[in-house]
Design a protein around this motif. Structure first.
Motif, mmCIF file in Angstrom:
data_model
loop_
_atom_site.group_PDB
_atom_site.id
_atom_site.type_symbol
_atom_site.label_atom_id
_atom_site.label_comp_id
_atom_site.label_asym_id
_atom_site.label_seq_id
_atom_site.Cartn_x
_atom_site.Cartn_y
_atom_site.Cartn_z
ATOM 1 N N ALA A 1 1.970 6.623 2.323
ATOM 2 C CA ALA A 1 3.262 5.828 1.817
ATOM 3 C C ALA A 1 3.851 5.622 3.131
ATOM 4 C CB ALA A 1 4.314 6.308 0.804
ATOM 5 N N GLU A 2 5.027 6.470 3.767
ATOM 6 C CA GLU A 2 5.456 6.707 5.286
ATOM 7 C C GLU A 2 4.779 5.800 6.710
ATOM 8 O OE1 GLU A 2 7.483 9.632 8.394
ATOM 9 O OE2 GLU A 2 5.933 10.736 7.239
ATOM 10 N N LYS A 3 3.026 5.942 6.195
ATOM 11 C CA LYS A 3 2.449 5.582 6.900
ATOM 12 C C LYS A 3 2.546 4.567 7.293
ATOM 13 C CE LYS A 3 -2.253 5.573 9.363
ATOM 14 N NZ LYS A 3 -3.110 6.858 8.848
ATOM 15 N N SER A 4 2.190 3.997 5.571
ATOM 16 C CA SER A 4 2.179 2.777 5.794
ATOM 17 C C SER A 4 3.215 1.161 6.048
ATOM 18 C CB SER A 4 1.005 2.607 3.723
ATOM 19 O OG SER A 4 0.379 2.934 3.888
ATOM 20 N N TYR A 5 4.909 2.272 5.459
ATOM 21 C CA TYR A 5 6.098 1.400 5.764
ATOM 22 C C TYR A 5 6.100 1.453 7.404
ATOM 23 C CZ TYR A 5 7.130 2.140 0.466
ATOM 24 O OH TYR A 5 6.749 2.657 -0.858
ATOM 25 N N LEU A 6 6.157 2.482 7.673
ATOM 26 C CA LEU A 6 5.789 2.166 9.437
ATOM 27 C C LEU A 6 5.403 1.306 9.809
ATOM 28 C CD1 LEU A 6 6.274 6.855 9.928
ATOM 29 C CD2 LEU A 6 8.579 4.486 10.764
ATOM 30 N N LEU B 1 0.886 -0.842 -0.073
ATOM 31 C CA LEU B 1 0.180 -0.150 -0.505
ATOM 32 C C LEU B 1 0.780 1.410 -0.065
ATOM 33 C CD1 LEU B 1 -2.892 1.317 -0.058
ATOM 34 C CD2 LEU B 1 -2.998 0.973 2.585
ATOM 35 N N GLY B 2 1.810 1.233 0.609
ATOM 36 C CA GLY B 2 2.656 2.600 0.481
ATOM 37 C C GLY B 2 3.348 2.958 -0.791
ATOM 38 N N LEU B 3 3.771 1.843 -1.079
ATOM 39 C CA LEU B 3 3.777 1.931 -3.056
ATOM 40 C C LEU B 3 3.616 2.725 -3.412
ATOM 41 C CD1 LEU B 3 5.945 -1.909 -3.321
ATOM 42 C CD2 LEU B 3 6.488 0.192 -3.396
ATOM 43 N N ILE B 4 2.069 2.361 -3.106
ATOM 44 C CA ILE B 4 1.305 2.933 -4.362
ATOM 45 C C ILE B 4 0.498 3.622 -3.780
ATOM 46 C CG2 ILE B 4 -1.011 2.639 -4.473
ATOM 47 C CD1 ILE B 4 -1.388 -0.245 -4.518
ATOM 48 N N TYR B 5 1.134 4.372 -2.632
ATOM 49 C CA TYR B 5 0.873 6.140 -2.226
ATOM 50 C C TYR B 5 1.947 6.602 -2.603
ATOM 51 C CZ TYR B 5 -3.324 5.073 0.816
ATOM 52 O OH TYR B 5 -4.251 4.901 1.626
ATOM 53 N N GLU B 6 3.334 6.196 -2.602
ATOM 54 C CA GLU B 6 4.458 6.942 -2.987
ATOM 55 C C GLU B 6 4.459 6.993 -5.290
ATOM 56 O OE1 GLU B 6 9.342 6.134 -2.818
ATOM 57 O OE2 GLU B 6 8.279 4.655 -1.859
ATOM 58 N N GLU B 7 3.356 6.071 -5.617
ATOM 59 C CA GLU B 7 2.998 6.445 -7.217
ATOM 60 C C GLU B 7 2.582 7.422 -6.840
ATOM 61 O OE1 GLU B 7 3.843 5.485 -10.439
ATOM 62 O OE2 GLU B 7 5.282 4.485 -9.058
ATOM 63 N N LEU B 8 1.809 7.362 -6.234
ATOM 64 C CA LEU B 8 0.606 8.904 -6.144
ATOM 65 C C LEU B 8 1.277 9.962 -5.310
ATOM 66 C CD1 LEU B 8 -2.739 6.320 -5.293
ATOM 67 C CD2 LEU B 8 -1.745 7.507 -7.692
ATOM 68 N N GLU B 9 2.357 9.948 -5.235
ATOM 69 C CA GLU B 9 2.866 11.685 -4.632
ATOM 70 C C GLU B 9 2.366 11.403 -2.870
ATOM 71 O OE1 GLU B 9 3.780 13.959 -7.143
ATOM 72 O OE2 GLU B 9 5.132 12.561 -8.801
ATOM 73 N N ASP B 10 1.820 10.530 -2.643
ATOM 74 C CA ASP B 10 1.059 10.515 -1.016
ATOM 75 C C ASP B 10 2.252 10.384 -0.606
ATOM 76 O OD1 ASP B 10 -0.411 10.693 0.798
ATOM 77 O OD2 ASP B 10 -2.152 9.726 -0.194
ATOM 78 N N THR B 11 3.106 10.903 -0.164
ATOM 79 C CA THR B 11 4.113 10.515 0.380
ATOM 80 C C THR B 11 3.627 10.540 2.218
ATOM 81 O OG1 THR B 11 5.408 12.746 0.888
ATOM 82 C CG2 THR B 11 6.403 11.600 -0.938
ATOM 83 N N ALA B 12 2.551 11.268 2.198
ATOM 84 C CA ALA B 12 2.638 10.865 3.871
ATOM 85 C C ALA B 12 2.029 9.999 4.469
ATOM 86 C CB ALA B 12 1.139 12.261 4.327
#
Length: 144
Positions: free
Chosen positions: A45-50, A32-43
């Motif tokens: 993405a960070e939350k998902s990775y953490l 899910l973090g990878l998808i958010y990162e692809e959409l440039e939703d870094t907040a």
């Protein structure tokens, strides 16, 4: 599959549904973090990775978070998480290369060069090494 088709909003929907059923799925949080990162939703993405790392310390989330932090110019956290990824997979060339790139971005060239040299082979061979470690002085780089 939806991620591969670049239908990211649908992929997010299905990952969120999967996480409702299995909230402790560290892989789903990482993806899910990878998808958010692809959409440039870094907040997000960070939350998902953490969250993925909180559930289970794992190479993909540490690596992805470290690379995300480098993109955000948070080089201290980038180094921290990529080093954690290397601890989990010491021979992983992608993580070594990523750490080298973080050091380069932080202008720690001598520290980054050995990691950079571990970069993975892309195509038939690595780029030829043309730098021998000699200190280079060029007035064009002094202003950078």
């Amino acid at each position: 599959m939806l991620e591969d088709l670049k239908t990211y909003k649908q992929a997010i929907f299905f990952y969120e549904k999967a996480l409702e059923l299995e909230p402790e799925d560290s892989i789903a949080h990482n993806n899910l973090g990878l998808i958010y990162e692809e959409l440039e939703d870094t907040a997000n993405a960070e939350k998902s990775y953490l969250k993925s790392i909180e559930i289970k310390n794992n190479y993909p989330a540490d690596y992805n978070l470290g690379v995300l932090y480098r993109k955000l110019n948070d080089l201290t956290n980038s180094e921290k998480y990529i080093k954690k990824a290397i601890e989990l997979q010491p021979l992983n060339q992608y993580a070594c290369y990523a750490l080298g790139m973080t050091y380069f971005k932080d202008k720690k060239f001598h520290k980054g060069y050995p990691y950079f040299m571990e970069r993975p082979i892309i195509g038939k061979e690595k780029l030829r090494n043309i730098w021998d470690g000699e200190i280079l002085v060029n007035e064009n780089y002094l202003d950078a």
